[in-house]
Design an enzyme around this catalytic site. Structure first.
Site, PDB file in Angstrom:
ATOM      1  N   TYR A  69     -49.597 -28.023 -11.240  1.00  0.00           N
ATOM      2  CA  TYR A  69     -48.426 -28.932 -10.391  1.00  0.00           C
ATOM      3  C   TYR A  69     -47.391 -29.479 -11.616  1.00  0.00           C
ATOM      4  CZ  TYR A  69     -49.237 -27.658  -5.843  1.00  0.00           C
ATOM      5  OH  TYR A  69     -49.501 -27.149  -4.773  1.00  0.00           O
ATOM      6  N   VAL A 105     -40.326 -27.745  -3.242  1.00  0.00           N
ATOM      7  CA  VAL A 105     -40.709 -28.936  -3.674  1.00  0.00           C
ATOM      8  C   VAL A 105     -39.825 -29.171  -5.173  1.00  0.00           C
ATOM      9  CG1 VAL A 105     -43.028 -28.890  -2.663  1.00  0.00           C
ATOM     10  CG2 VAL A 105     -42.528 -27.990  -5.005  1.00  0.00           C
ATOM     11  N   HIS A 121     -41.811 -29.950   2.989  1.00  0.00           N
ATOM     12  CA  HIS A 121     -43.189 -29.690   2.042  1.00  0.00           C
ATOM     13  C   HIS A 121     -43.231 -30.705   0.810  1.00  0.00           C
ATOM     14  CE1 HIS A 121     -43.715 -25.481   4.151  1.00  0.00           C
ATOM     15  NE2 HIS A 121     -43.957 -26.392   4.743  1.00  0.00           N
ATOM     16  N   CYS A 132     -55.370 -44.048  -1.496  1.00  0.00           N
ATOM     17  CA  CYS A 132     -54.513 -44.985  -0.672  1.00  0.00           C
ATOM     18  C   CYS A 132     -52.904 -44.660  -0.641  1.00  0.00           C
ATOM     19  CB  CYS A 132     -54.798 -46.218  -1.504  1.00  0.00           C
ATOM     20  SG  CYS A 132     -53.847 -46.478  -2.965  1.00  0.00           S
ATOM     21  N   CYS A 185     -54.662 -43.990  -9.984  1.00  0.00           N
ATOM     22  CA  CYS A 185     -54.023 -44.923  -9.184  1.00  0.00           C
ATOM     23  C   CYS A 185     -54.123 -46.354  -9.872  1.00  0.00           C
ATOM     24  CB  CYS A 185     -54.580 -44.775  -7.771  1.00  0.00           C
ATOM     25  SG  CYS A 185     -53.751 -46.007  -6.649  1.00  0.00           S
ATOM     26  N   CYS A 188     -56.115 -48.731  -6.930  1.00  0.00           N
ATOM     27  CA  CYS A 188     -57.595 -48.317  -6.548  1.00  0.00           C
ATOM     28  C   CYS A 188     -58.311 -47.422  -7.585  1.00  0.00           C
ATOM     29  CB  CYS A 188     -57.557 -47.880  -5.236  1.00  0.00           C
ATOM     30  SG  CYS A 188     -57.220 -46.146  -5.194  1.00  0.00           S
ATOM     31  N   ASN A 251     -31.697 -12.801   2.506  1.00  0.00           N
ATOM     32  CA  ASN A 251     -32.798 -12.427   1.826  1.00  0.00           C
ATOM     33  C   ASN A 251     -32.689 -10.837   1.405  1.00  0.00           C
ATOM     34  OD1 ASN A 251     -35.814 -11.737   1.318  1.00  0.00           O
ATOM     35  ND2 ASN A 251     -36.230 -13.661   2.605  1.00  0.00           N
ATOM     36  N   PRO A 252     -33.371 -10.397   0.164  1.00  0.00           N
ATOM     37  CA  PRO A 252     -33.240  -9.033  -0.232  1.00  0.00           C
ATOM     38  C   PRO A 252     -34.092  -8.295   0.458  1.00  0.00           C
ATOM     39  CG  PRO A 252     -33.732 -10.621  -1.986  1.00  0.00           C
ATOM     40  CD  PRO A 252     -33.971 -11.271  -0.913  1.00  0.00           C
ATOM     41  N   ALA A 269     -29.613 -14.828  -2.965  1.00  0.00           N
ATOM     42  CA  ALA A 269     -28.994 -16.003  -2.545  1.00  0.00           C
ATOM     43  C   ALA A 269     -27.844 -16.079  -3.643  1.00  0.00           C
ATOM     44  CB  ALA A 269     -29.925 -17.027  -2.319  1.00  0.00           C
TER      45      ALA A 269
HETATM   46  C1  BJW Z   1     -35.155 -14.377  -2.346  1.00  0.00           C
HETATM   47  C2  BJW Z   1     -34.745 -14.175  -3.553  1.00  0.00           C
HETATM   48  C3  BJW Z   1     -33.575 -14.471  -3.764  1.00  0.00           C
HETATM   49  C4  BJW Z   1     -36.873 -13.491  -3.303  1.00  0.00           C
HETATM   50  N1  BJW Z   1     -32.498 -14.576  -2.834  1.00  0.00           N
HETATM   51  N2  BJW Z   1     -34.301 -14.533  -1.042  1.00  0.00           N
HETATM   52  C5  BJW Z   1     -49.276 -20.927  12.872  1.00  0.00           C
HETATM   53  C6  BJW Z   1     -49.628 -19.645  12.803  1.00  0.00           C
HETATM   54  C7  BJW Z   1     -50.461 -19.378  11.509  1.00  0.00           C
HETATM   55  C8  BJW Z   1     -50.898 -20.467  10.689  1.00  0.00           C
HETATM   56  C9  BJW Z   1     -50.487 -21.598  11.060  1.00  0.00           C
HETATM   57  C10 BJW Z   1     -49.635 -21.952  12.156  1.00  0.00           C
HETATM   58  N3  BJW Z   1     -49.643 -23.348  12.124  1.00  0.00           N
HETATM   59  C11 BJW Z   1     -50.255 -23.721  10.886  1.00  0.00           C
HETATM   60  C12 BJW Z   1     -50.625 -22.658  10.296  1.00  0.00           C
HETATM   61  C13 BJW Z   1     -51.519 -22.887   9.155  1.00  0.00           C
HETATM   62  C14 BJW Z   1     -50.718 -22.880   8.107  1.00  0.00           C
HETATM   63  C15 BJW Z   1     -49.640 -21.767   7.754  1.00  0.00           C
HETATM   64  O1  BJW Z   1     -48.773 -21.325   7.985  1.00  0.00           O
HETATM   65  N4  BJW Z   1     -50.612 -20.593   7.110  1.00  0.00           N
HETATM   66  C16 BJW Z   1     -49.931 -19.471   7.075  1.00  0.00           C
HETATM   67  C17 BJW Z   1     -49.613 -19.007   5.654  1.00  0.00           C
HETATM   68  C18 BJW Z   1     -50.947 -18.222   7.666  1.00  0.00           C
HETATM   69  N5  BJW Z   1     -49.741 -24.135   7.795  1.00  0.00           N
HETATM   70  C19 BJW Z   1     -50.404 -25.264   7.576  1.00  0.00           C
HETATM   71  O2  BJW Z   1     -51.127 -25.318   6.886  1.00  0.00           O
HETATM   72  C20 BJW Z   1     -49.300 -26.485   7.427  1.00  0.00           C
HETATM   73  N6  BJW Z   1     -49.848 -27.582   8.002  1.00  0.00           N
HETATM   74  C21 BJW Z   1     -50.171 -27.617   9.356  1.00  0.00           C
HETATM   75  O3  BJW Z   1     -50.006 -26.804  10.109  1.00  0.00           O
HETATM   76  O4  BJW Z   1     -50.906 -28.670   9.591  1.00  0.00           O
HETATM   77  C22 BJW Z   1     -51.390 -28.964  10.821  1.00  0.00           C
HETATM   78  C23 BJW Z   1     -51.661 -30.369  11.011  1.00  0.00           C
HETATM   79  C24 BJW Z   1     -51.251 -31.053  11.908  1.00  0.00           C
HETATM   80  C25 BJW Z   1     -51.721 -32.490  12.041  1.00  0.00           C
HETATM   81  C26 BJW Z   1     -52.861 -33.002  11.109  1.00  0.00           C
HETATM   82  C27 BJW Z   1     -53.209 -32.311  10.179  1.00  0.00           C
HETATM   83  C28 BJW Z   1     -52.602 -30.632  10.022  1.00  0.00           C
HETATM   84  C29 BJW Z   1     -48.758 -27.029   6.077  1.00  0.00           C
HETATM   85  C30 BJW Z   1     -48.261 -25.828   5.277  1.00  0.00           C
HETATM   86  C31 BJW Z   1     -47.894 -26.331   3.847  1.00  0.00           C
HETATM   87  C32 BJW Z   1     -47.400 -25.269   3.067  1.00  0.00           C
HETATM   88  N7  BJW Z   1     -47.528 -25.705   1.516  1.00  0.00           N
HETATM   89  C33 BJW Z   1     -46.910 -24.765   0.558  1.00  0.00           C
HETATM   90  C34 BJW Z   1     -47.189 -25.495  -0.681  1.00  0.00           C
HETATM   91  C35 BJW Z   1     -46.251 -26.920  -1.102  1.00  0.00           C
HETATM   92  C36 BJW Z   1     -46.675 -27.365  -2.267  1.00  0.00           C
HETATM   93  C37 BJW Z   1     -46.399 -26.233  -3.594  1.00  0.00           C
HETATM   94  O5  BJW Z   1     -45.422 -25.797  -4.007  1.00  0.00           O
HETATM   95  O6  BJW Z   1     -47.421 -25.987  -4.321  1.00  0.00           O
HETATM   96  O7  BJW Z   1     -45.431 -24.911   0.802  1.00  0.00           O
HETATM   97  S1  BJW Z   1     -47.672 -23.180   0.792  1.00  0.00           S
HETATM   98  C38 BJW Z   1     -46.005 -22.328   0.143  1.00  0.00           C
HETATM   99  O8  BJW Z   1     -45.253 -21.601   1.216  1.00  0.00           O
HETATM  100  C39 BJW Z   1     -45.169 -23.722   0.127  1.00  0.00           C
HETATM  101  C40 BJW Z   1     -43.755 -22.971   0.614  1.00  0.00           C
HETATM  102  O9  BJW Z   1     -42.883 -24.165   0.831  1.00  0.00           O
HETATM  103  C41 BJW Z   1     -44.173 -22.351   1.757  1.00  0.00           C
HETATM  104  C42 BJW Z   1     -43.185 -21.253   2.152  1.00  0.00           C
HETATM  105  O10 BJW Z   1     -43.026 -20.056   1.236  1.00  0.00           O
HETATM  106  P1  BJW Z   1     -41.475 -19.656   1.102  1.00  0.00           P
HETATM  107  O11 BJW Z   1     -40.504 -20.692   0.712  1.00  0.00           O
HETATM  108  O12 BJW Z   1     -41.199 -18.827   2.260  1.00  0.00           O
HETATM  109  O13 BJW Z   1     -41.882 -18.692  -0.332  1.00  0.00           O
HETATM  110  P2  BJW Z   1     -42.092 -17.220  -0.366  1.00  0.00           P
HETATM  111  O14 BJW Z   1     -42.719 -16.952  -1.805  1.00  0.00           O
HETATM  112  O15 BJW Z   1     -43.235 -16.949   0.803  1.00  0.00           O
HETATM  113  O16 BJW Z   1     -40.935 -16.281   0.187  1.00  0.00           O
HETATM  114  C43 BJW Z   1     -39.908 -16.209  -0.741  1.00  0.00           C
HETATM  115  C44 BJW Z   1     -38.735 -15.248   0.049  1.00  0.00           C
HETATM  116  O17 BJW Z   1     -37.602 -15.280  -0.784  1.00  0.00           O
HETATM  117  C45 BJW Z   1     -39.315 -13.795   0.171  1.00  0.00           C
HETATM  118  O18 BJW Z   1     -38.836 -13.497   1.582  1.00  0.00           O
HETATM  119  C46 BJW Z   1     -38.283 -12.979  -0.941  1.00  0.00           C
HETATM  120  O19 BJW Z   1     -37.662 -11.724  -0.485  1.00  0.00           O
HETATM  121  C47 BJW Z   1     -37.090 -14.109  -0.810  1.00  0.00           C
HETATM  122  N8  BJW Z   1     -36.607 -13.935  -2.067  1.00  0.00           N
HETATM  123  N9  BJW Z   1     -35.811 -13.586  -4.319  1.00  0.00           N
HETATM  124  C48 BJW Z   1     -33.026 -14.954  -1.618  1.00  0.00           C
HETATM  125  N10 BJW Z   1     -32.841 -14.361  -5.207  1.00  0.00           N
HETATM  126 ZN    ZN Z   2     -54.820 -45.601  -4.654  1.00  0.00          ZN
END
Ligand code: BJW
Ligand code: ZN
Length: 287
Positions: A69, A105, A121, A132, A185, A188, A251-252, A269
């Site tokens: 990170y 992020v 996110h 904490c 931290c 803590c 999206n491409p 984009a």
């Molecule tokens: C272009 C381009 C250009 C390229 N122009 N476009 C329902 C069904 C199934 C699973 C779940 C569900 N509900 C929950 C889940 C579990 C899980 C999940 O979704 N899993 C799936 C992957 C299967 N979700 C979670 O765990 C979430 N939490 C949760 O549900 O909690 C429940 C809970 C409730 C109460 C108490 C406790 C728990 C949390 C999800 C957190 C996601 N975190 C991340 C990491 C963030 C930190 C970091 O940066 O490291 O977030 S994962 C990662 O994916 C990041 C992103 O924000 C997120 C989405 O990705 P994104 O932005 O779509 O990127 P890509 O790479 O996937 O796509 C890029 C796109 O751009 C592509 O389409 C390209 O074509 C396009 N592109 N160039 C325009 N120039």
């Molecule tokens: Zn702390």
């Protein structure tokens, strides 16, 4: 953009009074910030980002995860908003009730002219205690890996679409292993963690509520650069569509959202969004 779709999207945007712009990693790709699920190359092809983006991974190897990170934060600091970010700001300037919801992020929306996007996110710039939750200062840049990298390394070529966390210009860790021990931290003593939402963690409730409310009340949802695979964020466009708002996708490549979209604009984009703004408001100078 060619064909009837851009003109139709421009009409929808011009007619909207409460647009929502919903963004994912593709929004920042042309700034040189790697996406998650596009092709992976280099050192980090050994790692599944999903396995680094969990609390369990952080507990198992805090220095590995913190180092990853920190390197990404440094990559983002060297990146600049692209014309797509500026086009989103132009939409918000034209339509003051615009709500920008991002899964990203990075801070490129803010630096591109959208002061307060709804962050589903978290942020690379909001570390907190892993025990904490006390907010922690962002570490001094000099202590982070890759700090000596040449300025501008993160900038992608104009037509470049970054792909894969291992893309070196994005500031990914280099050998030997990119590990950095997280700070302790001040309250803590527990390890400080990145202020992002990992798999299995709840999204910030205020942000999720704001996103659902905006999607429920919008008259256009523009989804940009997301694979729409990660939930619950991926449901935001579905909320808008279910309540009758047209959804326009940039999206491409196809995504699971294609079927619910009124218009699918295939392209990067940084090119499509400025063209869309010009189509909506021919007098606009965006991008
Ligand atoms: C272009 C381009 C250009 C390229 N122009 N476009 C329902 C069904 C199934 C699973 C779940 C569900 N509900 C929950 C889940 C579990 C899980 C999940 O979704 N899993 C799936 C992957 C299967 N979700 C979670 O765990 C979430 N939490 C949760 O549900 O909690 C429940 C809970 C409730 C109460 C108490 C406790 C728990 C949390 C999800 C957190 C996601 N975190 C991340 C990491 C963030 C930190 C970091 O940066 O490291 O977030 S994962 C990662 O994916 C990041 C992103 O924000 C997120 C989405 O990705 P994104 O932005 O779509 O990127 P890509 O790479 O996937 O796509 C890029 C796109 O751009 C592509 O389409 C390209 O074509 C396009 N592109 N160039 C325009 N120039
Ligand atoms: Zn702390």
């Amino acid at each position: 953009m060619t064909g009837p779709e851009p003109a139709e999207a421009g009409r929808l945007l011009a007619a909207a009074r409460r647009p929502v712009v919903f963004t994912g990693a593709g929004m920042s790709a042309e700034s040189g910030v790697p996406t998650f699920r596009d092709a992976q190359t280099g050192l980090w092809e050994r790692y599944d980002p999903q396995e680094l983006a969990t609390l369990a991974a952080f507990r198992a190897d805090p220095a590995l995860v913190w180092g990853w990170y920190e390197a990404r934060r440094h990559g983002v600091r060297r990146a600049e908003p692209n014309p797509g970010h500026r086009a989103v700001a132009a939409i918000a300037a034209r339509r003051p009730e615009t709500v920008v919801i991002t899964q990203n992020v990075d801070d490129l929306h803010e630096r591109g002219g959208v002061p307060a996007p709804v962050r589903l996110h978290g942020s690379l710039f909001a570390p907190r205690c892993s025990a904490c939750a006390r907010p922690a200062p962002i570490p001094e840049d000099a202590t982070a890996p890759e700090d000596d990298a040449a300025p501008g390394d993160a900038a992608a070529p104009d037509d470049g679409v970054a792909s894969g966390d291992a893309v070196a210009p994005g500031g990914m860790p280099e050998p030997p292993d990119g590990r950095v021990t997280p700070p302790a931290c001040a309250g803590c003593g527990a390890p400080v963690r990145p202020g992002v939402v990992w798999f299995g963690e709840a999204l910030p409730s205020a942000a999720l509520d704001a996103a659902v409310e905006a999607a429920s009340g919008c008259d256009l949802l523009l989804t940009v650069g997301t694979s729409a695979l990660v939930h619950p964020a991926a449901e935001i466009p579905l909320v808008a569509a279910r309540l009758g708002a047209p959804v326009v996708q940039v999206n491409p490549v196809p995504t699971p959202l294609d079927a619910i979209c009124a218009v699918n604009l295939r392209g990067p984009a940084g090119e499509v969004l400025p063209a869309l703004v010009r189509a909506a408001w021919p007098d606009a100078a965006a991008g």
